[in-house]
Design a protein around this motif. Structure first.
Motif, PDB file in Angstrom:
ATOM      1  N   GLY A  28      -9.536   2.736  19.367  1.00  0.00           N
ATOM      2  CA  GLY A  28     -10.977   2.966  19.265  1.00  0.00           C
ATOM      3  C   GLY A  28     -11.295   4.439  19.074  1.00  0.00           C
ATOM      4  N   ALA A  29     -10.534   5.292  19.748  1.00  0.00           N
ATOM      5  CA  ALA A  29     -10.752   6.738  19.629  1.00  0.00           C
ATOM      6  C   ALA A  29     -10.432   7.228  18.226  1.00  0.00           C
ATOM      7  CB  ALA A  29      -9.898   7.482  20.653  1.00  0.00           C
ATOM      8  N   THR A  32     -13.298   5.959  15.916  1.00  0.00           N
ATOM      9  CA  THR A  32     -14.571   6.619  16.217  1.00  0.00           C
ATOM     10  C   THR A  32     -14.587   8.047  15.695  1.00  0.00           C
ATOM     11  OG1 THR A  32     -14.858   5.275  18.214  1.00  0.00           O
ATOM     12  CG2 THR A  32     -16.153   7.305  18.055  1.00  0.00           C
ATOM     13  N   VAL A  35     -14.961   7.979  11.906  1.00  0.00           N
ATOM     14  CA  VAL A  35     -16.329   7.654  11.479  1.00  0.00           C
ATOM     15  C   VAL A  35     -17.264   8.840  11.696  1.00  0.00           C
ATOM     16  CG1 VAL A  35     -18.337   6.209  11.981  1.00  0.00           C
ATOM     17  CG2 VAL A  35     -16.073   5.163  11.793  1.00  0.00           C
ATOM     18  N   ILE A  36     -17.146   9.490  12.848  1.00  0.00           N
ATOM     19  CA  ILE A  36     -17.985  10.662  13.126  1.00  0.00           C
ATOM     20  C   ILE A  36     -17.748  11.740  12.069  1.00  0.00           C
ATOM     21  CG2 ILE A  36     -18.374  12.582  14.735  1.00  0.00           C
ATOM     22  CD1 ILE A  36     -17.767  10.606  17.015  1.00  0.00           C
ATOM     23  N   SER A  88     -15.490  11.441  20.574  1.00  0.00           N
ATOM     24  CA  SER A  88     -14.626  10.264  20.649  1.00  0.00           C
ATOM     25  C   SER A  88     -13.887  10.203  21.982  1.00  0.00           C
ATOM     26  CB  SER A  88     -13.620  10.295  19.492  1.00  0.00           C
ATOM     27  OG  SER A  88     -12.814   9.155  19.508  1.00  0.00           O
ATOM     28  N   LEU A  91     -16.193   9.197  24.746  1.00  0.00           N
ATOM     29  CA  LEU A  91     -16.591   7.792  24.631  1.00  0.00           C
ATOM     30  C   LEU A  91     -15.506   6.845  25.127  1.00  0.00           C
ATOM     31  CD1 LEU A  91     -18.906   5.965  23.560  1.00  0.00           C
ATOM     32  CD2 LEU A  91     -17.661   5.873  21.380  1.00  0.00           C
ATOM     33  N   TRP A  92     -14.232   7.146  24.834  1.00  0.00           N
ATOM     34  CA  TRP A  92     -13.164   6.178  25.063  1.00  0.00           C
ATOM     35  C   TRP A  92     -12.246   6.497  26.239  1.00  0.00           C
ATOM     36  CZ3 TRP A  92     -13.254   1.577  22.816  1.00  0.00           C
ATOM     37  CH2 TRP A  92     -13.984   1.431  21.633  1.00  0.00           C
ATOM     38  N   ALA A 247      -7.870  10.446  19.356  1.00  0.00           N
ATOM     39  CA  ALA A 247      -9.080  11.084  18.840  1.00  0.00           C
ATOM     40  C   ALA A 247      -8.731  12.272  17.955  1.00  0.00           C
ATOM     41  CB  ALA A 247      -9.968  11.531  20.005  1.00  0.00           C
TER      42      ALA A 247
END
Length: 362
Positions: A28-29, A32, A35-36, A88, A91-92, A247
């Motif tokens: 997920g990191a 994310t 995408v950022i 990221s 968030l994760w 990340a």
């Protein structure tokens, strides 16, 4: 953040149990941060181009082609890397884990030093930037603080010890000297990546490769069963750094999209100092400092080339290389920039495999 907010609710909502798994949160990191980078990148580059005007000053003593191909390109693109990496990770990652905050301290602290350096280069139209002495003092201060807290958190036998790869139980006890050794690793890694960052994408991909390797190392070192099986030293809580490494990989990929030749933006010291410092800090937490020197052997090679060049010129008045760091030597020999970059990427990949082999060859 998601782990701290949603995993406690796993009993009520079964799907939230996914946040328990480091592999899920690391993936997920990566996504994310990527995408950022894609979303924020174009706007940040436009803003940097508008603010900087003529872009990063190009060294007049460097390869002649750079004066034509790189002139006007904005710098401080490392801000995009740090933005994606930070958001990221927050968030994760498990935000109750102290190792996450220590590595973030080093990363953002070194990023701030790099930002000041880049800012002076752009505003003063000078390729020298921040004074080397000031830069070094600030780097050492941040690394000393981080090293102290890492020593406090590490298990007793490992707190002040240097682990030796290829050996099962060898620990070199350094006492308080470990504090200075760990500081040297962080500062050295930071500046080594900085020296390597001289061509489009040259430093970014090897950093991503090293981050991927240390994502695996962090996961294994933090997992008691895997650590015991591989006979590596177990560091409780260090597995959470796999999320940070993920990340970093995602942020690097996102930045590479805009830094691919011809580059729309340069990383600058804002990114290179921060990314190198992050790798150094992670290696200290996981007790794989020597392995970092293997995995990041390309960075070591670039640094050694500069040291040899300076020492040779001061002692004999002659240069060993046509230009240092090493990548410029090959440019001066007539290699095209993509040739240098891709071949150096291949070397980084080979060294990463050698570094990974230390996990099993014991």
């Amino acid at each position: 953040m998601l782990y701290n907010l949603l995993f406690p609710l796993a009993d009520q909502v079964g799907v939230f149990n996914l946040f328990k798994y480091l592999t899920f949160r690391t993936g997920g990191a990566v996504l994310t941060a990527l995408v950022i980078s894609f979303v924020a990148g174009p706007g940040i580059i436009r803003w940097l181009r508008k603010r900087q005007g003529h872009g990063q000053p190009i060294r007049t003593d460097g390869p002649e082609s750079h004066l034509l191909t790189k002139k006007g390109t904005p710098t401080m693109g490392g801000f995009l890397v740090l933005l994606a990496l930070t958001l990221s990770t927050l968030l994760w990652a498990d935000l109750s884990n102290p190792y996450v905050w220590i590595v973030m301290l080093v990363t953002l602290g070194y990023g701030l030093i790099g930002f000041a350096d880049d800012y002076l280069k752009v505003t003063k139209r000078n390729s020298k930037g921040l004074s080397g002495r000031i830069k070094l003092v600030a780097q050492v201060a941040i690394a000393l603080v981080a090293s102290y807290f890492i020593m406090i958190l590490a298990p007793a036998p490992l707190a002040q010890a240097l682990a030796v790869p290829f050996f099962k139980t060898v620990l070199v006890q350094l006492g308080m000297g470990y504090l200075f050794m760990a500081t040297f690793v962080m500062v050295g890694a930071s500046n080594a990546v900085n020296l390597t960052d001289g061509l489009d994408g040259l430093a970014t991909v090897p950093v991503m490769i090293a981050a991927g390797v240390f994502a695996l190392i962090s996961y294994l070192v933090g997992h008691m069963v895997f650590a015991n099986y591989l006979q590596i030293h177990h560091i409780p809580g260090s597995g959470e750094l796999a999320v940070f490494c993920g990340a970093l990989v995602g942020a690097g990929l996102g930045f590479l999209w805009f830094n691919a030749p011809p580059a729309m933006v340069f990383m600058g010291d804002t990114g290179s100092l921060a990314m190198g410092g992050a790798l150094g800090a992670i290696s200290v937490v996981t007790k794989h400092e020597i392995v970092l020197a293997i995995v990041g052997g390309l960075f070591v090679l670039e640094t050694v080339s500069v040291i040899v060049q300076v020492a040779s010129y001061k002692m004999t008045g002659k240069r060993v290389f046509r230009m240092a760091p090493l990548h410029h030597h090959f440019e001066k020999k007539g290699w095209a920039e993509p040739t240098v970059v891709i071949r150096f990427w291949i070397i980084a990949g080979i060294l990463a495999l050698v570094g990974l082999s230390t996990l099993k060859l014991r």
